[in-house]
Design a protein around this motif. Structure first.
Motif, PDB file in Angstrom:
ATOM      1  N   LEU A  88      48.819  32.929  37.955  1.00  0.00           N
ATOM      2  CA  LEU A  88      48.893  31.637  37.278  1.00  0.00           C
ATOM      3  C   LEU A  88      47.606  31.375  36.503  1.00  0.00           C
ATOM      4  CD1 LEU A  88      50.483  29.391  40.062  1.00  0.00           C
ATOM      5  CD2 LEU A  88      51.633  30.718  38.285  1.00  0.00           C
ATOM      6  N   THR A  89      47.693  30.475  35.535  1.00  0.00           N
ATOM      7  CA  THR A  89      46.499  30.100  34.787  1.00  0.00           C
ATOM      8  C   THR A  89      45.598  29.233  35.648  1.00  0.00           C
ATOM      9  OG1 THR A  89      47.444  28.076  33.900  1.00  0.00           O
ATOM     10  CG2 THR A  89      47.815  30.115  32.638  1.00  0.00           C
ATOM     11  N   VAL A  90      44.375  29.027  35.161  1.00  0.00           N
ATOM     12  CA  VAL A  90      43.442  28.153  35.868  1.00  0.00           C
ATOM     13  C   VAL A  90      44.036  26.753  35.996  1.00  0.00           C
ATOM     14  CG1 VAL A  90      41.187  27.023  35.709  1.00  0.00           C
ATOM     15  CG2 VAL A  90      41.414  29.465  35.169  1.00  0.00           C
ATOM     16  N   ALA A  91      44.615  26.232  34.916  1.00  0.00           N
ATOM     17  CA  ALA A  91      45.203  24.888  34.943  1.00  0.00           C
ATOM     18  C   ALA A  91      46.332  24.797  35.958  1.00  0.00           C
ATOM     19  CB  ALA A  91      45.699  24.504  33.550  1.00  0.00           C
ATOM     20  N   GLU A  92      47.171  25.822  36.005  1.00  0.00           N
ATOM     21  CA  GLU A  92      48.294  25.808  36.947  1.00  0.00           C
ATOM     22  C   GLU A  92      47.788  25.842  38.387  1.00  0.00           C
ATOM     23  OE1 GLU A  92      51.918  28.042  34.626  1.00  0.00           O
ATOM     24  OE2 GLU A  92      50.141  29.223  35.138  1.00  0.00           O
ATOM     25  N   ASN A  93      46.723  26.593  38.646  1.00  0.00           N
ATOM     26  CA  ASN A  93      46.143  26.607  39.980  1.00  0.00           C
ATOM     27  C   ASN A  93      45.550  25.252  40.354  1.00  0.00           C
ATOM     28  OD1 ASN A  93      45.853  29.299  41.635  1.00  0.00           O
ATOM     29  ND2 ASN A  93      45.793  29.906  39.472  1.00  0.00           N
ATOM     30  N   LEU A  94      44.911  24.599  39.389  1.00  0.00           N
ATOM     31  CA  LEU A  94      44.277  23.308  39.674  1.00  0.00           C
ATOM     32  C   LEU A  94      45.295  22.237  40.015  1.00  0.00           C
ATOM     33  CD1 LEU A  94      41.528  23.258  36.896  1.00  0.00           C
ATOM     34  CD2 LEU A  94      41.145  23.384  39.354  1.00  0.00           C
ATOM     35  N   TYR A  95      46.447  22.259  39.351  1.00  0.00           N
ATOM     36  CA  TYR A  95      47.431  21.191  39.546  1.00  0.00           C
ATOM     37  C   TYR A  95      48.779  21.735  40.010  1.00  0.00           C
ATOM     38  CZ  TYR A  95      44.145  17.883  37.653  1.00  0.00           C
ATOM     39  OH  TYR A  95      43.046  17.089  37.482  1.00  0.00           O
ATOM     40  N   LEU A  96      48.735  22.757  40.850  1.00  0.00           N
ATOM     41  CA  LEU A  96      49.958  23.330  41.399  1.00  0.00           C
ATOM     42  C   LEU A  96      50.743  22.265  42.169  1.00  0.00           C
ATOM     43  CD1 LEU A  96      51.429  26.071  41.653  1.00  0.00           C
ATOM     44  CD2 LEU A  96      50.252  26.375  43.848  1.00  0.00           C
ATOM     45  N   HIS A  97      52.041  22.155  41.830  1.00  0.00           N
ATOM     46  CA  HIS A  97      52.942  21.155  42.429  1.00  0.00           C
ATOM     47  C   HIS A  97      52.554  19.711  42.093  1.00  0.00           C
ATOM     48  CE1 HIS A  97      54.707  24.445  44.518  1.00  0.00           C
ATOM     49  NE2 HIS A  97      53.699  24.618  45.351  1.00  0.00           N
ATOM     50  N   ARG A  98      51.638  19.553  41.118  1.00  0.00           N
ATOM     51  CA  ARG A  98      51.240  18.194  40.702  1.00  0.00           C
ATOM     52  C   ARG A  98      51.314  18.083  39.180  1.00  0.00           C
ATOM     53  NH1 ARG A  98      45.496  17.002  42.590  1.00  0.00           N
ATOM     54  NH2 ARG A  98      45.103  19.202  42.120  1.00  0.00           N
TER      55      ARG A  98
ATOM     56  N   ARG B  98      43.239  27.816  30.306  1.00  0.00           N
ATOM     57  CA  ARG B  98      44.440  28.586  29.985  1.00  0.00           C
ATOM     58  C   ARG B  98      44.304  30.055  30.374  1.00  0.00           C
ATOM     59  NH1 ARG B  98      47.018  26.176  24.388  1.00  0.00           N
ATOM     60  NH2 ARG B  98      46.152  24.075  24.528  1.00  0.00           N
ATOM     61  N   LEU B  99      43.150  30.433  30.896  1.00  0.00           N
ATOM     62  CA  LEU B  99      42.899  31.820  31.270  1.00  0.00           C
ATOM     63  C   LEU B  99      43.653  32.152  32.555  1.00  0.00           C
ATOM     64  CD1 LEU B  99      40.969  34.143  30.249  1.00  0.00           C
ATOM     65  CD2 LEU B  99      39.434  33.426  32.106  1.00  0.00           C
ATOM     66  N   PRO B 100      44.306  33.327  32.641  1.00  0.00           N
ATOM     67  CA  PRO B 100      44.909  33.737  33.920  1.00  0.00           C
ATOM     68  C   PRO B 100      43.840  33.811  35.002  1.00  0.00           C
ATOM     69  CG  PRO B 100      45.701  35.128  32.118  1.00  0.00           C
ATOM     70  CD  PRO B 100      44.588  34.294  31.557  1.00  0.00           C
ATOM     71  N   ALA B 101      44.125  33.217  36.141  1.00  0.00           N
ATOM     72  CA  ALA B 101      43.116  33.147  37.196  1.00  0.00           C
ATOM     73  C   ALA B 101      42.702  34.524  37.685  1.00  0.00           C
ATOM     74  CB  ALA B 101      43.642  32.314  38.364  1.00  0.00           C
ATOM     75  N   GLY B 102      43.584  35.516  37.532  1.00  0.00           N
ATOM     76  CA  GLY B 102      43.244  36.868  37.946  1.00  0.00           C
ATOM     77  C   GLY B 102      42.112  37.476  37.146  1.00  0.00           C
ATOM     78  N   GLU B 103      41.803  36.900  35.988  1.00  0.00           N
ATOM     79  CA  GLU B 103      40.713  37.411  35.161  1.00  0.00           C
ATOM     80  C   GLU B 103      39.366  36.784  35.511  1.00  0.00           C
ATOM     81  OE1 GLU B 103      41.618  37.185  31.010  1.00  0.00           O
ATOM     82  OE2 GLU B 103      43.640  38.006  31.247  1.00  0.00           O
ATOM     83  N   LEU B 104      39.365  35.837  36.450  1.00  0.00           N
ATOM     84  CA  LEU B 104      38.112  35.182  36.830  1.00  0.00           C
ATOM     85  C   LEU B 104      37.306  36.078  37.757  1.00  0.00           C
ATOM     86  CD1 LEU B 104      39.352  31.558  37.639  1.00  0.00           C
ATOM     87  CD2 LEU B 104      38.443  32.419  35.475  1.00  0.00           C
ATOM     88  N   GLY B 105      35.992  35.972  37.667  1.00  0.00           N
ATOM     89  CA  GLY B 105      35.130  36.626  38.634  1.00  0.00           C
ATOM     90  C   GLY B 105      35.086  35.822  39.922  1.00  0.00           C
ATOM     91  N   VAL B 106      34.475  36.401  40.959  1.00  0.00           N
ATOM     92  CA  VAL B 106      34.402  35.735  42.260  1.00  0.00           C
ATOM     93  C   VAL B 106      33.731  34.374  42.127  1.00  0.00           C
ATOM     94  CG1 VAL B 106      33.423  35.862  44.583  1.00  0.00           C
ATOM     95  CG2 VAL B 106      34.363  37.916  43.521  1.00  0.00           C
TER      96      VAL B 106
ATOM     97  N   GLN C 270      36.259  32.559  52.175  1.00  0.00           N
ATOM     98  CA  GLN C 270      35.743  33.827  51.659  1.00  0.00           C
ATOM     99  C   GLN C 270      36.865  34.584  50.959  1.00  0.00           C
ATOM    100  OE1 GLN C 270      33.882  36.216  54.669  1.00  0.00           O
ATOM    101  NE2 GLN C 270      33.642  37.980  53.341  1.00  0.00           N
ATOM    102  N   LYS C 271      38.074  34.515  51.505  1.00  0.00           N
ATOM    103  CA  LYS C 271      39.237  35.120  50.874  1.00  0.00           C
ATOM    104  C   LYS C 271      39.884  34.074  49.975  1.00  0.00           C
ATOM    105  CE  LYS C 271      43.500  37.629  51.895  1.00  0.00           C
ATOM    106  NZ  LYS C 271      44.390  38.137  52.995  1.00  0.00           N
ATOM    107  N   SER C 272      39.897  34.327  48.688  1.00  0.00           N
ATOM    108  CA  SER C 272      40.323  33.326  47.710  1.00  0.00           C
ATOM    109  C   SER C 272      41.778  32.913  47.905  1.00  0.00           C
ATOM    110  CB  SER C 272      40.143  33.876  46.289  1.00  0.00           C
ATOM    111  OG  SER C 272      40.634  32.956  45.338  1.00  0.00           O
ATOM    112  N   THR C 273      42.056  31.627  47.698  1.00  0.00           N
ATOM    113  CA  THR C 273      43.428  31.113  47.727  1.00  0.00           C
ATOM    114  C   THR C 273      43.982  30.884  46.325  1.00  0.00           C
ATOM    115  OG1 THR C 273      42.633  28.819  47.881  1.00  0.00           O
ATOM    116  CG2 THR C 273      43.035  29.987  49.944  1.00  0.00           C
ATOM    117  N   ILE C 274      43.214  31.283  45.313  1.00  0.00           N
ATOM    118  CA  ILE C 274      43.681  31.182  43.930  1.00  0.00           C
ATOM    119  C   ILE C 274      44.836  32.176  43.711  1.00  0.00           C
ATOM    120  CG2 ILE C 274      43.046  31.687  41.536  1.00  0.00           C
ATOM    121  CD1 ILE C 274      41.972  29.049  42.400  1.00  0.00           C
TER     122      ILE C 274
END
Length: 517
Positions: A112-122, A154-162, A104-108
């Motif tokens: 970081l961008t969406v891509a960076e969140n998807l492949y963080l440390h990878r 490439r969108l900053p993840a902070g701009e995403l809706g829930v 329920q509490k996001s871990t995004i």
């Protein structure tokens, strides 16, 4: 090149379907000191199903999730995936290939961008050891496309809706190879249309071989999306059965140990027409989300603001408490005109507030119950801005008793409480300054049946003492408490329903449908 996984495919070591449960926990016992969090509990999730896990706050759901995801080890019992024992707790990669949880509490990470969140440390790297961003963007786009998630990588993840954040988190989990996803209260912050889209995506992913464990307090959602349901109560397994065989009343009875669900709420005594006006808002508009709203609330009256996402109800409620400044209109609280857009002036005028999201807006996680509950009334804690711990703790103990918060004491960090008790702390702070006007946004989101009943009962009690109340919500149970409900659609009030409305009337009005047309 760095470690990567092709979006649609599973890892080589992921067991093929064998008819065995995708995940099962057997005779799980877990204690924290003297507290028994799980007592020989069990659950089995079959391949390709959406399996619900329900129970009141404190039933053991969160502890089971922590054990199923390898964050904690049981004191006794066994976890298996496709019949094989769970990996060692230290082997995080093996756990990620088997199971993931979207909380329920996001871990995004919003920066970081969406891509960076998807492949963080990878991240893929070139021959010089530098991150190959083109490769990262390409893989991220392919991953989201494979799972029909329409988000710019490439969108900053902070701009995403829930809703978008949840889909990105699910896609990230699938990129590790996991095909068993735990969804922890995924609809708590979504409106009706977003919930429908989530369920549509879940059904499509099930067809692609994904299995879900769905945790929710909303029993109507259990019947809509789930195949089977498991009920926990008091740290124990109570039942597992096909959803189609259980009514909502049966589920409530299993969760509570009682033969009935929520008590029938008594009919409220009408508020006298000459009761003083505690909120008088005229022509409010922000020029963007909501427009030309008139709202009057009398002492002791409970008024609802209903609407789906984008209706403007949340933004309007936030304007009433000083979180937003309107571009047009007037606002008066108990005969005072606080400066719009000023929370301190709203507090001084006598406004109490329960925000929509207790995690990000309602609580300071590392602070104690006492500090969280009393932060709006510093003048009551000591002279000249100094805080007396004795006064603070004494006031907090009164709040704990008044809200029936289950805690060993006021010094406990709020992170140590269940979701329902955390929401009670937020409510306690809203009531701390004896408000003339109480504004609540989805006040029962993410709490169990009994906590919901308690919180709504406290709202009714507060109104009975002469406080005007505004409830902004699309939860029908919240709105049923109201003397009248203003329904908003695309930023404007389109209907006003008196107490006693039928569900189909409310839903139709929220959807912008005219039943008389």
């Amino acid at each position: 090149m760095g470690e990567s996984a092709s979006p649609p495919s599973a890892p080589a070591d992921r067991p093929a379907r064998t008819g065995r449960p995708v995940a099962e926990a057997e005779r799980i016992t877990k204690k924290y000191g003297e507290t028994v969090a799980l007592d020989r509990a069990h659950i089995a999730i079959e391949p390709g199903e959406t399996h619900a896990l329900v129970g009141r706050n404190g039933a053991g759901k969160s502890t089971l999730v922590a054990i199923l995801t390898g964050l904690q080890a049981p004191d006794d019992g066994q976890v298996r995936f496709a019949g094989a024992p769970a990996p060692r707790l230290s082997d995080r990669d093996a756990w990620r290939r088997r199971v993931a949880c979207v909380y329920q509490k996001s871990t995004i990470i919003p920066e970081l961008t969406v891509a960076e969140n998807l492949y963080l440390h990878r991240h893929d790297r070139n021959r010089l050891g530098l991150v190959s961003w083109k490769s990262v963007w390409r893989k991220a786009a392919e991953l989201l496309e494979a799972w029909s998630v329409d988000v710019d990588v490439r969108l900053p993840a902070g701009e995403l809706g829930v809703e978008q954040r949840q889909f990105v988190e699910i896609a990230r989990a699938l990129s590790f190879g996991a095909r068993f996803i735990i969804l922890d209260e995924p609809t708590a912050q979504l409106d009706g249309a977003a919930i429908a889209r989530l369920f549509e995506r879940m059904r499509a992913m099930r067809e692609q071989g994904v299995t879900f464990l769905f945790i929710s307090h909303h029993l109507q959602e259990i019947h809509e999306i789930c195949d089977r349901v498991t009920v926990f109560r008091d740290a124990r397994h109570i039942l597992t059965a096909p959803v189609a065989e259980l009514s909502q009343g049966d589920l409530v009875a299993a969760m509570t140990g009682e033969a009935a669900g929520l008590r029938e709420r008594r009919v409220r005594t009408p508020v006298p027409a000459d009761a003083p006006v505690v909120l008088d808002a005229g022509g409010l508009g922000d020029g963007d989300v909501y427009h030309d709203v008139d709202l009057r609330v009398r002492a002791g009256e409970i008024v609802g603001l209903a609407g789906l996402g984008g209706s403007g109800k949340t933004e309007l409620a936030e304007t009433l408490v000083g979180l937003r400044a309107p571009r047009a209109g007037t606002l008066e609280v108990a005969g005072r005109r606080p400066r719009t857009g000023s929370v301190p002036e709203s507090l001084a005028a006598g406004v109490g507030f329960v925000p929509r999201d207790r995690h990000h807006q309602g609580l300071v996680p590392l602070m104690s119950i006492a500090d969280n509950a009393t932060m709006t009334v510093p003048e009551r804690l000591g002279p000249a801005g100094f805080v007396s711990n004795r006064r603070r703790d004494g006031l907090a103990r009164d709040m704990i008793a008044n809200l029936a918060i289950k805690t060993p004491g006021p010094d406990l960090p709020v992170t140590g409480l269940s979701g329902g008790n955390q929401q009670k702390v937020v409510m306690a702070r809203a009531l701390a300054n004896d408000p003339r006007l109480l504004v609540l946004i989805t006040p029962t989101a993410g709490v169990d049946v009994r906590s919901k009943e308690f919180l709504l009962g406290k709202v009714e009690e507060t109104a009975g003492n002469g406080t005007g109340v505004v409830i902004a919500s699309d939860e029908l149970d919240d709105l049923r408490l109201c003397d009248r409900v203003l329904v908003m659609f695309h930023g404007r009030v389109v209907a006003e329903l008196a107490a006693g409305w039928h569900d189909h009337e409310m839903v139709a009005a929220m959807e912008g449908v005219d039943l008389d047309a």
